[in-house]
Design an enzyme around this catalytic site. Structure first.
Site, PDB file in Angstrom:
ATOM      1  N   ASP A   1       0.844  -1.208   0.000  1.00 51.61           N
ATOM      2  CA  ASP A   1       0.000   0.000   0.000  1.00 51.61           C
ATOM      3  C   ASP A   1       0.872   1.249   0.000  1.00 51.61           C
ATOM      4  O   ASP A   1       0.605   2.221  -0.705  1.00 51.61           O
ATOM      5  CB  ASP A   1      -0.988  -0.008   1.176  1.00 51.61           C
ATOM      6  CG  ASP A   1      -0.331  -0.258   2.528  1.00 51.61           C
ATOM      7  OD1 ASP A   1       0.843  -0.687   2.579  1.00 51.61           O
ATOM      8  OD2 ASP A   1      -0.999  -0.015   3.554  1.00 51.61           O
TER       9      ASP A   1
ATOM     10  N   ASP B   1      -0.379  -0.976 -13.417  1.00 56.66           N
ATOM     11  CA  ASP B   1      -1.319  -0.019 -14.028  1.00 56.66           C
ATOM     12  C   ASP B   1      -1.030   1.382 -13.500  1.00 56.66           C
ATOM     13  O   ASP B   1      -1.059   2.369 -14.243  1.00 56.66           O
ATOM     14  CB  ASP B   1      -2.772  -0.384 -13.698  1.00 56.66           C
ATOM     15  CG  ASP B   1      -3.438  -1.213 -14.787  1.00 56.66           C
ATOM     16  OD1 ASP B   1      -2.705  -1.918 -15.512  1.00 56.66           O
ATOM     17  OD2 ASP B   1      -4.675  -1.173 -14.903  1.00 56.66           O
TER      18      ASP B   1
ATOM     19  N   ASP C   1      -0.158  -6.586 -10.682  1.00 59.74           N
ATOM     20  CA  ASP C   1      -1.211  -6.186 -11.613  1.00 59.74           C
ATOM     21  C   ASP C   1      -1.615  -4.744 -11.326  1.00 59.74           C
ATOM     22  O   ASP C   1      -1.710  -3.908 -12.227  1.00 59.74           O
ATOM     23  CB  ASP C   1      -2.407  -7.137 -11.454  1.00 59.74           C
ATOM     24  CG  ASP C   1      -3.551  -6.794 -12.394  1.00 59.74           C
ATOM     25  OD1 ASP C   1      -3.277  -6.526 -13.577  1.00 59.74           O
ATOM     26  OD2 ASP C   1      -4.710  -6.789 -11.940  1.00 59.74           O
TER      27      ASP C   1
HETATM   28  C1  IPM Z   1      -2.897  -7.630 -17.088  1.00 60.14           C
HETATM   29  C2  IPM Z   1      -4.377  -7.831 -17.173  1.00 60.14           C
HETATM   30  C3  IPM Z   1      -4.698  -9.308 -16.931  1.00 60.14           C
HETATM   31  C4  IPM Z   1      -4.275  -9.640 -15.522  1.00 60.14           C
HETATM   32  C5  IPM Z   1      -6.160  -9.714 -17.193  1.00 60.14           C
HETATM   33  C6  IPM Z   1      -6.627  -9.348 -18.579  1.00 60.14           C
HETATM   34  C7  IPM Z   1      -6.380 -11.182 -16.918  1.00 60.14           C
HETATM   35  O1  IPM Z   1      -5.021  -6.984 -16.273  1.00 60.14           O
HETATM   36  O2  IPM Z   1      -2.169  -8.283 -17.854  1.00 60.14           O
HETATM   37  O3  IPM Z   1      -2.455  -6.825 -16.268  1.00 60.14           O
HETATM   38  O4  IPM Z   1      -5.018  -9.401 -14.561  1.00 60.14           O
HETATM   39  O5  IPM Z   1      -3.168 -10.160 -15.373  1.00 60.14           O
HETATM   40 MG    MG Z   2      -3.748  -5.599 -15.290  1.00 57.79          MG
END
Ligand code: IPM
Ligand code: MG
Length: 350
Positions: free
Chosen positions: A220, A248, A244
Site C-alpha cells: 500500500d 497499471d 497487476d
Molecule cells: C494484465 C491484465 C490481466 C491480468 C487480465 C486481462 C487477466 O489486467 O495483464 O495486467 O489481470 O493479469
Molecule cells: Mg492488469
C-alpha cells in the site's frame, strides 16, 4: 530462422498487432510470423479461448506476441472459458513466471502525464511481477452456497520458496544492469505469504546479491510512493496481484497506458510472452485510433529477450522515441494520428 507467434486477440488487439506485423516485416524480414485466434474471438470460433494447438505452437515458437483479450460481449461466458482464462492458461502453459513491466517516461511525453513534469521527467522503473502463481492460480477457489442460503467466495493466495526465489532472482539480475536497487513490495504486516515473501527475498539477497541495494516496502505504501516520488524506484519486485495493480499505476505515470509494453519470461531458453499492458479497449476498438506503440515496444522487448537481436530492439525503441520527439501523437496522447499513421511515423524513422 526465428519464429514469432502473433495472437491479435480482441478489441484493439488486431489493430495494434497489424502494425507490429508491418514493423516486423520491415525490421526483421528473416523472421517467420504465424497468427492464431486467441481470447473471445477464439471462443466464438472454437468454444475455447485458446486451442491446444495454439498452446503447442506458442511453446514451439521463439516468442509470442499477444494483442489484447476480452470485452463486454463475453461477460456471461463461464469463468473457465472467458478470454482472460485463456490468457492465464497461456501464461501458465508457457511457464513465464516473471513479468517485466517497464514504466518509462519518454522525454517528449513528460507533459502527457497527469502528474507534474518535475515528478515524472526521466522516470525509468521496471516492475517485475510474479505471473504464474499467487491468488490468480491458488486453490481452493470458487463460490459456494452455505446452509443458511448465503454465498461464500474463496480465493487462495499461495507462494512457495522457489516461486519467490526465481522471480526475485530476475529482479536482482535486472537491477545489476540498471541502478542497482530492488524494492520488494508485499503485505508482510498482514499476510502469511507476505511474511514468507520478505524472508525469502532477504535470504536470497544475503546469499547471492549482497551488492544490490534491497529495500522492503509494504504494497500500500508502494502505491502511495509511486505517485509521490516515483523516481525513488529502480526495480520493484512483487506478487501477481500487487503487480497487476502497481503496474497499471506506474503506467499512468508515464502519460498513457497506450505506451507501455511488457515481457513475460521463464527459464532461460524458453520462449517469452510479450503483451502491451493496455487492455482490449472496447470503447475505441475498430475505429483505427488505438495507440500501436505499446504493441510495437512489446515487439522491441521480444527482440531483446527472446529473439537475440538487442541491436534491432534498440533501433526500434529509438525510432519510437524519434517519432514522438517529432510530435507524432495518437488521441490518448492528445494528438490526432490514427493507428496506421502512428506506425507510419515510426517506420519513417527506422
Ligand atoms: C494484465 C491484465 C490481466 C491480468 C487480465 C486481462 C487477466 O489486467 O495483464 O495486467 O489481470 O493479469
Ligand atoms: Mg492488469
Amino acid at each position: 530462422m526465428p519464429t514469432l507467434l502473433l495472437l491479435p486477440g480482441d478489441g484493439i488487439g488486431p489493430e495494434v498487432t497489424a502494425e507490429v506485423r508491418r514493423v516486423a516485416e520491415r525490421l526483421f524480414p528473416e523472421m517467420s510470423l504465424e497468427t492464431r485466434l486467441f481470447g473471445g474471438c477464439c471462443y466464438d470460433a472454437h468454444g475455447t479461448p485458446m486451442t491446444d494447438e495454439t498452446l503447442a505452437l506458442a511453446k514451439a515458437s521463439d516468442a509470442v506476441l499477444m494483442g489484447a483479450v476480452g470485452g463486454p460481449q463475453w461477460a456471461d461466458v463461464p469463468r473457465g472459458l472467458r478470454p482472460e482464462a485463456g490468457l492465464l492458461r497461456l501464461r501458465a502453459g508457457m511457464a513465464v513466471f516473471a513479468n517485466l513491466r517497464p514504466a518509462l517516461c519518454f522525454p517528449a511525453l513528460a507533459d502527457a502525464s497527469t502528474l507534474k513534469r518535475e515528478v515524472v521527467e526521466g522516470l525509468d522503473i521496471m516492475i517485475v511481477r510474479e505471473l504464474t502463481g499467487g491468488v490468480y492460480f491458488g486453490e481452493p477457489r470458487g463460490v459456494e452456497t452455505l446452509a443458511d442460503g448465503q454465498r461464500r467466495g474463496v480465493d487462495t493466495q499461495v507462494y512457495t520458496t522457489s516461486e519467490i526465489e526465481r522471480v526475485s532472482r530476475v529482479a536482482f539480475e535486472l537491477a545489476r544492469g540498471r541502478r542497482n536497487k530492488v524494492t520488494s513490495a508485499e503485505k508482510s504486516n498482514v499476510m502469511e505469504t507476505g511474511q514468507l515473501w520478505r524472508e525469502v527475498v532477504t535470504a536470497l539477497h544475503r546469499r547471492e546479491y549482497p551488492d544490490v541495494n534491497l529495500e522492503h516496502m509494504l504494497a500500500d505504501n508502494t502505491a502511495m510512493q509511486l505517485v509521490k516520488n516515483p523516481r525513488q524506484f529502480d526495480v520493484i519486485v512483487t506478487d501477481n496481484l500487487f503487480g497487476d495493480i502497481l503496474s497499471d499505476e506506474a503506467a499512468q505515470l508515464t502519460g498513457s497506458l497506450g505506451m507501455l509494453p511488457s515481457a513475460a519470461i521463464g527459464a532461460p531458453g524458453l520462449p517469452g510472452l510479450y503483451e502491451p499492458i493496455h487492455g482490449s479497449a472496447p470503447d475505441i476498438a475498430g475505429k483505427g485510433v488505438a495507440n500501436p506503440l505499446a504493441a510495437i515496444l512489446s515487439f522491441a522487448m521480444a527482440l531483446r529477450w527472446s529473439l537475440a537481436r538487442p541491436d534491432l530492439s534498440d533501433r526500434l525503441t529509438s525510432a519510437v522515441s524519434a517519432a514522438l520527439a517529432d510530435g507524432a501523437r495518437t488521441p490518448d496522447l492528445g494528438g490526432k494520428l490514427g493507428t496506421v499513421a502512428m506506425a507510419d511515423a515510426v517506420l519513417a524513422k527506422l
